[in-house]
Structure formats: structure tokens, C-alpha cells
Scaffold this active site. Structure first.
Site: not given
Ligand code: 2M8
Length: 417
Positions: A151, A377
Site C-alpha cells: 500500500d 495488524e
């Protein structure tokens, strides 16, 4: 924790933000489940392959249900624009091909020839598609969206800055309802991401030569492909089939990665050599470095306190961007935080090149981090704080894998501890 993210057919990647099935998340989860619940692992693989396109691409998201708490959702991707898409809505791009390695792990833990016969041809067409549709002159494959790898990693900044975002679609940020904005990509990042989606959509997600709005040769993606090709060739061997294309594809990628070794950096040269991200260490996962290169990569890069390794003010490693890079941002997603999957890939690489003590050291640090901060995460390298979505599936699944492989180490090394 994994059970609470399990719908029975798919694991959502995290308790928050991500309500659908993501490609490499599912592969890593299936791999982590191999020794624990191989049947559930196989179900995960089958669910992901339900989203495969007729030309072979396995998409990065498969929208199995109708969740409305994620953007961009199925209506933005509109995969039906392509005659190649399956009935089930999906995204129009792919993700790092970990799946063949997961299928190998499942087969090694609990052999199932019928399952192999079902899924190996699908893996073959996906890998073949990558080499065909995404070929780069150097023998590597290119990605067409930052979402196909990491990303908002700074390695994509320069390529993204070249995009013309005039007339970009409006940005909807449902992610920031649950996660602090400082831990997520910026609106500018999202404007660029959606601009690429918009252009690719207009091209039916199959840009012709020179048409793709974003092209980047990602070393992580290619290193994962190199390992996956070798694993696919192994799977063909189990099936008594022809693994020659996979074998040759993997060797070609490994050779092209080896040519990227940068003696002065003790790491591999990415497409944008101005940014030092963990991508430049990834060929380690595919055992590309020689013994001497691997030693330098560990001493001078991966474990260097000034770069990716533990330091006094940032004891948690491996940072996703070098601490010496101006782009280093310790809490913002792929721009600095520690990720469990990144550590897992590097641990497996260290083992493959024979740096067993170093692999054990990084494994211990990784297990200490999840013991301290849970299955998050990603994590702040300075404080170890959990960041992003809580209850993160691959962090848990890869912890299972690290624990079960630690248990199966040779007896002598266990006794000497
Ligand atoms: C992240 O990506 C999605 C977009 O695909 C997002 O931010 O909404 C990335 O970390 C990606 O690598 C991962 O597969 C996905 C789900 O965990 O989240």
C-alpha cells in the site's frame, strides 16, 4: 482469536476494517493452519479460488458477502465490467502469490491427493498469467497497483507522484472510523489509489502494453513468486504432473533478483533506489543471496540498529522502512511499523540460507512482540504498541506456524537451550 474471525468459509483479515476475503491474508492463514486444522486450511484455499478469473488471475479481494463497512467495495471495483471475471464480485488486481506455498504446507502436514488435483492446475494458470500479463524485460514481474504489495510504502511514492489525479473519484474513508488516521494512508494516497482503480476499470482491468497507469517491479512480490514457483513444481511432482514451467519460471525470477544485489547497500536495488524499505531485503526469502551476501545483509541491513534492526530507542524489528530513511514513519502502516508477515518471510529466508541462529533470534523477538501486544495488524517499533486493526488473522496464524516449527526443531538444539 482466529475462530472469532472465521465465517466458516473465509477468515476476515482482522476484527476491524476488513470484512471480506483477501488473497495473501488467506494464503498465510491457511499456511498457519496447516498443522492445526488442515481441513479448514483447504476450505480457505477453495474459497479464494472461487474468485479466480478465467484468464488465471486470482484477485486481491473476493467479495463473498454484502458488508457495507469497507471502501472501496464491490460496486467501485465493478468486476462485471470484464468478461473474464467470475460471477462472484472481486477486485480487478492481484496480490503476492503465497497460495502455492500454503498448498504445499497443507500437503506436507496432511497429504490429500484429491485436493492437489483440484487446486494445482488453478495455481499453474495464475502463475502463468503473472509471467504473461505482467512480464518485465528483466525476467521479473510488475505490479499494477500499490495494493498488490504494500500500500503506502515509500517505495511507491515517486511512481505515484507521476500520476495525474485530476478528476479523481471522491475518497471514502471508512477505515478511519475505527483506526487512528495517523496509522493509516493519507487522503492523497487514497486519491492516487482510486485514480489507478478508475483507469484500470476503464481498461477492463486488462491494460494493453504501455497503458497501465502504475507499473512497479516489486522485489517482495517477485521473491514470493520465486518461492511459490518452486513449491508449485514440488506439488506437480507429488501429482506426477509436469512442473517444468513452474521450475523454469522460479529460476528465471531468482536469477533476475540476484542481479539486483547492491554491494554498497548490502541489500537489493528496488525500482526506486532513493527509498530504503524492507522490500530491498526480500530476496532473502527466496534464498537468493550467497552465504557472504546473506551475512552482510543481516549484519549491515536487517539487524543493523541504524537501519531495520533493533536499536536502543526502537527495540522492535524489522521496521518496514529503514530508520535512516527520511520517509520513516513509525506508526503509519507500511511506512515504518513492524509486521508479523514481514518477519515471518525473513525468518524463513534466514533459515533457507543457513543463518539458523539469526533466524531463531528474529523468531524470538517476533514471539515476544505478540506475547506483549497481542495479534495486531502492525506494531510501533519504538514502543511495541499494537497499531491498525486488532485481532489480526495472519499475525495469529503465522504465530502458530512459528510455534509449531520451533517445536519441531532437532532435539539437540532444544536440549542445549
Ligand atoms: C491492506 O490493504 C487493504 C487494501 O487492499 C486496505 O488497506 O484496505 C494491506 O495491508 C494488504 O496487504 C492486506 O492484504 C489487506 C488486508 O489485510 O489490508
Amino acid at each position: 482469536m482466529l475462530a472469532s474471525n472465521d465465517s466458516g468459509a473465509i477468515f476476515r483479515p482482522g476484527r476491524q476494517i476488513y470484512p471480506f476475503q483477501w488473497n495473501w491474508d488467506s494464503a498465510l492463514i491457511a499456511l498457519g493452519l496447516a498443522r492445526i486444522d488442515s481441513e479448514r486450511g483447504r476450505t480457505e484455499v477453495r474459497s479464494l479460488l472461487r474468485g479466480q478469473w478465467s484468464d488465471g488471475m486470482v484477485p486481491h479481494i473476493v467479495f463473498h458477502g454484502n458488508a457495507t463497512d469497507y471502501a472501496p467495495g464491490p460496486e467501485v471495483w465493478d468486476s462485471a465490467v470484464s468478461p473474464l471475471a467470475p460471477k462472484l464480485p472481486t477486485s480487478g488486481i492481484t496480490q503476492p502469490p503465497v497460495l502455492a506455498s500454503a498448498v504445499r504446507a497443507l500437503h506436507e502436514a496432511a497429504p490429500d491427493a484429491a485436493f492437489l488435483a483440484e487446486v494445482v492446475p488453478a495455481l499453474e494458470t495464475w502463475h502463468d498469467w503473472l509471467h504473461r500479463e505482467r512480464a518485465d524485460d528483466s525476467g521479473l514481474v510488475a505490479i499494477h497497483h500499490p495494493w498488490e504489495a504494500a500500500d503506502n510504502s515509500p517505495r511507491f511514492d515517486r511512481a505515484l507522484a507521476r500520476l495525474d489525479t485530476a478528476g479523481a473519484p471522491a475518497v471514502e474513508r471508512l477505515d478511519r472510523r475505527v483506526v487512528d488516521a495517523a496509522e493509516r494512508p493519507t487522503d492523497r494516497d487514497y486519491t492516487q489509489y482510486l485514480t489507478i482503480v478508475d483507469r484500470l476499470h476503464a481498461l477492463g482491468y486488462r491494460p494493453g502494453p504501455g497503458e497501465a497507469p502504475f507499473v512497479y517491479v516489486d522485489l517482495s512480490f517477485n521473491s514470493i513468486l520465486a518461492v511459490a514457483e518452486a513449491d508449485l513444481a514440488w506439488l506437480w511432482g507429488e501429482l506426477g504432473g509436469d512442473g517444468r514451467r513452474a521450475q523454469a519460471g522460479g529460476s528465471r525470477v531468482r536469477d533476475a533478483l540476484a542481479a539486483r544485489w547492491d554491494e554498497s547497500a548490502a541489500a537489493y536495488a528496488g525500482d526506486d533506489d532513493a527509498t530504503a524499505t524492507v522490500d530491498t531485503l526480500f530476496p532473502l526469502y527466496a534464498a537468493v543471496p550467497s552465504a557472504a551476501q546473506a551475512r552482510r545483509l543481516w549484519d549491515e541491513a536487517l539487524w543493523s540498529p541504524a537501519r531495520f534492526g533493533p536499536s536502543q530507542d526502537a527495540p522492535w524489528a524489522v521496521t518496514s522502512t529503514s530508520k535512516s530513511s527520511p520517509a520513516y514513519d513509525p506508526r503509519r502502516y507500511w511506512r515504518g511499523p513492524v509486521w508479523i508477515n514481514v518477519n515471518w518471510f525473513l525468518i524463513r529466508g534466514l533459515e533457507r540460507v543457513g543463518l539458523a541462529a539469526e533466524a531463531a533470534e528474529l523468531r524470538q523477538l517476533t514471539l515476544d512482540l505478540v506475547r506483549r501486544s497481542g495479534f495486531s495488524e502492525y506494531y510501533d517499533p519504538h514502543t511495541g504498541d499494537p497499531l491498525g486493526s486488532g485481532g489480526f488473522s495472519w499475525s495469529a496464524a503465522l504465530t502458530l506456524d512459528l510455534l509449531s516449527t520451533a517445536r519441531s526443531r532437532p532435539e539437540s538444539s532444544i536440549r542445549s537451550r
